[in-house]
Design a protein around this motif. Structure first.
Motif, PDB file in Angstrom:
ATOM      1  N   SER A  60       0.803  -1.225   0.000  1.00 32.13           N
ATOM      2  CA  SER A  60       0.000   0.000   0.000  1.00 32.13           C
ATOM      3  C   SER A  60       0.836   1.275   0.000  1.00 32.13           C
ATOM      4  N   ALA A 114      -5.148  10.898   1.088  1.00 34.11           N
ATOM      5  CA  ALA A 114      -6.223  10.083   1.657  1.00 34.11           C
ATOM      6  C   ALA A 114      -7.138   9.534   0.567  1.00 34.11           C
ATOM      7  N   MET A 115      -7.515  10.373  -0.383  1.00 37.39           N
ATOM      8  CA  MET A 115      -8.407   9.922  -1.447  1.00 37.39           C
ATOM      9  C   MET A 115      -7.710   8.929  -2.365  1.00 37.39           C
ATOM     10  N   ALA A 118      -7.595   5.611  -0.493  1.00 26.88           N
ATOM     11  CA  ALA A 118      -8.948   5.055  -0.450  1.00 26.88           C
ATOM     12  C   ALA A 118      -9.323   4.429  -1.780  1.00 26.88           C
ATOM     13  N   SER A 122      -9.860   0.382  -2.272  1.00 31.34           N
ATOM     14  CA  SER A 122     -11.143  -0.144  -2.733  1.00 31.34           C
ATOM     15  C   SER A 122     -10.973  -1.026  -3.953  1.00 31.34           C
ATOM     16  N   ASN A 160      -3.167   0.859   5.687  1.00 29.32           N
ATOM     17  CA  ASN A 160      -3.825   1.984   5.017  1.00 29.32           C
ATOM     18  C   ASN A 160      -3.574   3.301   5.745  1.00 29.32           C
ATOM     19  N   VAL A 221      -9.870   6.304   6.101  1.00 28.71           N
ATOM     20  CA  VAL A 221      -9.626   5.493   4.906  1.00 28.71           C
ATOM     21  C   VAL A 221      -9.464   4.024   5.273  1.00 28.71           C
ATOM     22  N   PRO A 225     -14.369   1.948   4.511  1.00 27.27           N
ATOM     23  CA  PRO A 225     -14.729   1.002   3.434  1.00 27.27           C
ATOM     24  C   PRO A 225     -14.804  -0.438   3.918  1.00 27.27           C
ATOM     25  N   ALA A 247     -18.114   4.254   0.009  1.00 31.48           N
ATOM     26  CA  ALA A 247     -17.400   5.321  -0.694  1.00 31.48           C
ATOM     27  C   ALA A 247     -18.010   6.686  -0.405  1.00 31.48           C
ATOM     28  N   LEU A 250     -17.301   7.616   3.166  1.00 25.22           N
ATOM     29  CA  LEU A 250     -15.902   7.997   3.335  1.00 25.22           C
ATOM     30  C   LEU A 250     -15.669   9.410   2.820  1.00 25.22           C
ATOM     31  N   LEU A 254     -14.295  12.482   5.099  1.00 23.22           N
ATOM     32  CA  LEU A 254     -13.080  13.224   4.737  1.00 23.22           C
ATOM     33  C   LEU A 254     -13.370  14.718   4.619  1.00 23.22           C
TER      34      LEU A 254
END
Length: 267
Positions: A60, A114-115, A118, A122, A160, A221, A225, A247, A250, A254
């Motif tokens: 990751s 973060a996005m 994520a 996912s 994560n 994150v 999920p 999603a 989340l 955020l």
């Protein structure tokens, strides 16, 4: 069961929908609390669990860190150049560096990291692993359930969260270097003024807030999920939506964290 919404339900069903939404949020908080407590427990860090966690961290973080950093540096370089040129054209060059640091380093870089994590988590999520830990993510406190959580869920949460922190911190350092190069060039004579400006921005309160926000991003994150997918398996829910479970929630969390951070700093 199809996903329910207040917009497409009768008023008589709103009470039941509110209870389901509250239960869903409570399950997410419950699972996150379990994961955090186990992540802080010494028992979690056995040799087997350390190996599993290191593999997740490698996948990751380390595999994506170089090219994510390069991409973030290129995009940041364009934004920095636009800000510096615009500030010079308006005679506000003294505020260019401060604007770059406040906008990019404090706000955009952590949110982007973060996005990104994520989205990648996912896409890499294994539904089989979710089924394997779904039984463990229940109020059962048996040794077997706790061991399954420690071996299969907690390493993913740690990985994560670590990925968000690593990507955000490394990219922030590179952006600070690029900001110096764009404002002062390669001359060493701007170091004193640069460190004074950056130090004035990163006072103790802002630094603590920056770290707390980044950690909160990482935990969101890592937990949301996974909690959404495990909840579907635990309660036998089905969704006709093609959106990754959790999603929307989340994204909401955020943005809520970011809004709270901005409110505390500027209001």
């Amino acid at each position: 069961m199809r996903p329910n919404s207040f917009l497409y339900s009768q008023p008589r069903d709103w009470g039941m929908l509110a209870l389901r939404i509250a239960r869903s949020w409570w399950y997410m908080i419950y699972l996150g609390a379990i994961a955090i407590v186990m992540a802080l427990s010494v028992k979690t860090y056995s040799r087997t669990n350390r190996i599993v966690a290191s593999r997740f961290i490698y996948a990751s973080t380390w595999e994506v860190l170089p090219w994510f950093t390069v991409l973030a540096a290129l995009v940041s370089l364009v934004i920095i150049r636009i800000v510096v040129v615009t500030a010079l054209s308006y005679g506000l060059s003294a505020y260019a560096l401060e604007m770059v640091v406040r906008v990019l380093v404090l706000e955009l870089i952590p949110l982007t990291a973060a996005m990104f994590v994520a989205l990648r988590a996912s896409m890499a999520f294994n539904a089989g692993d979710a089924l394997a830990v779904a039984a463990a993510a229940s109020p059962d406190t048996s040794q077997r359930a706790q061991a399954r959580l420690r071996q299969e869920l907690v390493p993913q949460v740690i990985a994560n969260a670590f990925a968000v922190l690593s990507l955000a911190l490394v990219s922030s350092v590179i952006v600070l270097v690029l900001a110096y190069a764009n404002v002062y060039g390669l001359s060493p004579w701007g170091v004193q003024d640069y460190t004074r400006t950056v130090g004035r921005i990163f006072d103790p309160a802002v630094t603590i807030g920056f770290m707390a926000k980044t950690v909160a991003f990482g935990l969101a994150v890592a937990v949301i999920p996974t909690a959404a997918i495990l909840e579907m398996h635990r309660y036998g829910l089905r969704s006709s939506s093609t959106v990754q479970p959790g999603a929307v929630r989340l994204l909401f969390v955020l943005l809520l964290i970011e809004a709270a951070s901005l409110a505390m700093k500027y209001i």
